[in-house]
Design a protein around this motif. Structure first.
Motif, PDB file in Angstrom:
ATOM      1  N   GLY A 167       0.822  -1.208   0.000  1.00  0.00           N
ATOM      2  CA  GLY A 167       0.000   0.000   0.000  1.00  0.00           C
ATOM      3  C   GLY A 167       0.855   1.257   0.000  1.00  0.00           C
ATOM      4  O   GLY A 167       0.538   2.230  -0.695  1.00  0.00           O
ATOM      5  N   ASP A 168       1.954   1.247   0.784  1.00  0.00           N
ATOM      6  CA  ASP A 168       2.868   2.395   0.775  1.00  0.00           C
ATOM      7  C   ASP A 168       3.465   2.613  -0.604  1.00  0.00           C
ATOM      8  O   ASP A 168       3.600   3.753  -1.070  1.00  0.00           O
ATOM      9  CB  ASP A 168       3.995   2.174   1.797  1.00  0.00           C
ATOM     10  N   LEU A 169       3.819   1.511  -1.249  1.00  0.00           N
ATOM     11  CA  LEU A 169       4.396   1.605  -2.592  1.00  0.00           C
ATOM     12  C   LEU A 169       3.393   2.182  -3.581  1.00  0.00           C
ATOM     13  O   LEU A 169       3.716   3.077  -4.377  1.00  0.00           O
ATOM     14  CB  LEU A 169       4.883   0.221  -3.034  1.00  0.00           C
ATOM     15  N   LEU A 170       2.164   1.664  -3.531  1.00  0.00           N
ATOM     16  CA  LEU A 170       1.136   2.129  -4.467  1.00  0.00           C
ATOM     17  C   LEU A 170       0.710   3.567  -4.169  1.00  0.00           C
ATOM     18  O   LEU A 170       0.426   4.335  -5.090  1.00  0.00           O
ATOM     19  CB  LEU A 170      -0.072   1.193  -4.407  1.00  0.00           C
ATOM     20  N   LYS A 171       0.672   3.915  -2.884  1.00  0.00           N
ATOM     21  CA  LYS A 171       0.329   5.296  -2.535  1.00  0.00           C
ATOM     22  C   LYS A 171       1.402   6.245  -3.030  1.00  0.00           C
ATOM     23  O   LYS A 171       1.099   7.342  -3.539  1.00  0.00           O
ATOM     24  CB  LYS A 171       0.169   5.423  -1.017  1.00  0.00           C
ATOM     25  N   ALA A 172       2.671   5.849  -2.889  1.00  0.00           N
ATOM     26  CA  ALA A 172       3.762   6.677  -3.414  1.00  0.00           C
ATOM     27  C   ALA A 172       3.652   6.808  -4.925  1.00  0.00           C
ATOM     28  O   ALA A 172       3.889   7.889  -5.484  1.00  0.00           O
ATOM     29  CB  ALA A 172       5.114   6.070  -3.019  1.00  0.00           C
ATOM     30  N   ASP A 173       3.284   5.714  -5.591  1.00  0.00           N
ATOM     31  CA  ASP A 173       3.108   5.768  -7.042  1.00  0.00           C
ATOM     32  C   ASP A 173       1.942   6.681  -7.416  1.00  0.00           C
ATOM     33  O   ASP A 173       2.012   7.431  -8.392  1.00  0.00           O
ATOM     34  CB  ASP A 173       2.871   4.355  -7.581  1.00  0.00           C
ATOM     35  N   TRP A 174       0.865   6.611  -6.620  1.00  0.00           N
ATOM     36  CA  TRP A 174      -0.296   7.468  -6.873  1.00  0.00           C
ATOM     37  C   TRP A 174       0.063   8.941  -6.708  1.00  0.00           C
ATOM     38  O   TRP A 174      -0.259   9.776  -7.553  1.00  0.00           O
ATOM     39  CB  TRP A 174      -1.419   7.078  -5.909  1.00  0.00           C
ATOM     40  N   LEU A 175       0.748   9.263  -5.614  1.00  0.00           N
ATOM     41  CA  LEU A 175       1.183  10.638  -5.389  1.00  0.00           C
ATOM     42  C   LEU A 175       2.199  11.073  -6.436  1.00  0.00           C
ATOM     43  O   LEU A 175       2.204  12.235  -6.865  1.00  0.00           O
ATOM     44  CB  LEU A 175       1.788  10.772  -3.988  1.00  0.00           C
ATOM     45  N   ASN A 176       3.038  10.137  -6.844  1.00  0.00           N
ATOM     46  CA  ASN A 176       4.042  10.458  -7.865  1.00  0.00           C
ATOM     47  C   ASN A 176       3.376  10.830  -9.183  1.00  0.00           C
ATOM     48  O   ASN A 176       3.853  11.715  -9.906  1.00  0.00           O
ATOM     49  CB  ASN A 176       4.984   9.264  -8.067  1.00  0.00           C
TER      50      ASN A 176
END
Length: 485
Positions: A167-176
């Motif tokens: 989830g942290d990885l995907l959230k970072a990707d979303w924010l990115n």
């Protein structure tokens, strides 16, 4: 025995849940060692507003340019693609949140019939033929028959925080993706403004070229009269004509560049080639830039610049990916189960309670020997994380340097602009004096031609410097982290 197995599964599950935690390294922003202020910047306390906080609509002071940027933000293909990437990242993030829940599938109906012959190691299913009142054949007898319907579920227990790290990885990707969109917008606004200013520069240059062409025509008529009177040679007439042709040849070249620039701007706004509505010249105040506005500190650009925030989000994702590969080396727990009906004969398919089927299973697996693949994958992920940290630090350093470069460019081009204006005034006076002296016989035609040539070049240079000054303000605004809000 069955109760013992169930108790064992739940006991082990309870122990793992009790001692479970989120495995891995918690992300912390690395030290970037930024200076206290930008090189070349003069601290100003006249205003508390930072340049990066000014909205782009307030930064530009030209209604035609603002309308053009509005169209670009609505229709530009890069912006629209960036928005689609945000939608994709948002969907992936939703999927991850649902991974905490068990997955359930409905088996509407399964028919399983297996046929065997004499050479098979087992015998035909006696109950099938006994209940049917038939004798089992010697070949292709029905070995097994099942008719099943029910619900099946599986649940991966996130005891080490694998789903949380994903989830942290995907959230970072979303924010990115959001920061990428902001970076695209910042670059788009800068490109549209630069193209617009270039168009105004070309308009001013073609105006200068036409004005000098008219001046050359006047000089050529005067030279022809003196040639016909025998006061000068044919060489003077030829050189004057050559000077006129130089000014004349600039007009079609500039007309071509104007049309190409208009087409390029139309592409940026997502439209077919057409005329661009614009201001009269570069002499208007096109940018609301005040020397008293604070540039902020180098530390603030980390919060403002989309490319720096994007680089940090990539680092956060790499940190989460490293944790995921570490978790893959730990024991994994999953639960599964089934509830439904099952029978050997179709007529008993939904015979309740005789056909009822139920089951639950707990599975704990741990890697023992994987040829060191898991360890090496973790080490690679760790190195990738370190690499992204270096990339983040480099991005910050390059951004601070870019702001410093923009500051000195704004200052020095302002000094150049003042000198260029003096040069234009001097060249215009030289053209007037040369023309008067030539008429009075105190100057040669070469001095007149030279004065006109210098005047043309100085005016063209002044126009180009005005455009560069506007672009330097835009570059400083973009470098400091403005333009995306």
């Amino acid at each position: 025995m069955r109760k013992f197995l169930y108790k064992s599964v739940f006991y082990i599950t309870g122990c793992l849940l009790a001692f479970s935690c989120k495995v891995g390294v918690k992300y912390e922003r690395p030290n970037v060692n930024t200076p206290h202020e930008f090189r070349g910047a003069v601290n100003s306390t006249l205003q508390d507003v930072s340049l990066a906080q000014i909205k782009w609509r307030q930064f530009f002071n030209d209604s035609n340019l603002i309308q053009l940027i509005d169209s670009a933000l609505s229709n530009n293909f890069d912006i629209r693609i960036a928005l689609k990437n945000i939608e994709i990242a948002n969907r992936s993030l939703r999927i991850n949140k649902l991974n905490y829940l068990p997955s359930i599938e409905a088996n509407i109906g399964t028919v399983n019939k297996q046929y065997r012959s004499d050479d098979f190691y087992a015998s035909p299913s006696s109950k099938w033929y006994e209940k049917s009142g038939e004798k089992a054949p010697s070949s292709l007898f029905t070995y097994q028959s099942q008719f099943t319907s029910g619900l099946e579920f599986s649940w991966e227990m996130d005891i080490w925080g694998k789903i949380a790290n994903e989830g942290d990885l995907l959230k970072a990707d979303w924010l990115n993706n959001h920061e990428t969109r902001n970076a695209v917008q910042t670059k788009l606004i800068s490109d549209v403004a630069s193209g617009y200013f270039n168009l105004l520069k070309l308009d001013s240059q073609i105006e200068v070229a036409k004005r000098n062409l008219r001046l050359n025509d006047s000089t050529l008529r005067m030279i022809k009269l003196q040639f016909e009177a025998g006061e000068i040679t044919a060489l003077a007439l030829q050189q004057t004509e050559s000077q006129r042709l130089v000014a004349a040849s600039m007009v079609p070249e500039l007309e071509k560049e104007i049309m190409i620039q208009e087409n390029a701007l139309r592409i940026l706004v997502g439209e077919m080639p057409n005329y661009i509505v614009r201001s009269d010249s570069l002499h208007h105040r096109l940018i609301n830039f005040q020397e008293s506005i604070s540039l902020g500190s180098p530390l603030e650009i980390i919060r403002n610049r989309p490319d720096i925030k994007s680089a940090e989000l990539v680092l956060i994702a790499a940190n989460a990916n490293m944790n995921i590969h570490q978790i893959m080396r730990y024991p994994q727990l999953s639960l599964s189960g089934v509830f439904g009906v099952n029978s050997m004969l179709p007529k008993n398919w939904f015979n309740i309670p005789g056909a009822l089927l139920g089951g639950i299973a707990g599975e704990i697996t741990t890697p023992i020997f994987k040829n060191r693949k898991l360890k090496n994958r973790y080490e690679v992920a760790k190195i990738e994380r370190d690499k992204e940290e270096l990339n983040f630090q480099r991005t910050v350093m390059e951004a601070v340097s870019e702001v410093s470069n923009s500051i000195v460019t704004v200052k020095k081009q302002k000094e150049q602009l003042l000198l260029a204006e003096q040069r234009v005034n001097n060249s215009e006076l030289a053209v007037k004096n040369a023309s008067l002296l030539f008429k009075s016989g105190y100057a040669t035609y070469l001095e007149v031609i030279t004065a006109q040539s210098n005047a043309l070049k100085s005016e063209l240079d002044l126009v180009e410097l005005k455009q560069k000054q506007l672009n330097s303000y835009v570059d400083l605004y973009r470098a400091i982290g403005g333009g995306w809000n």
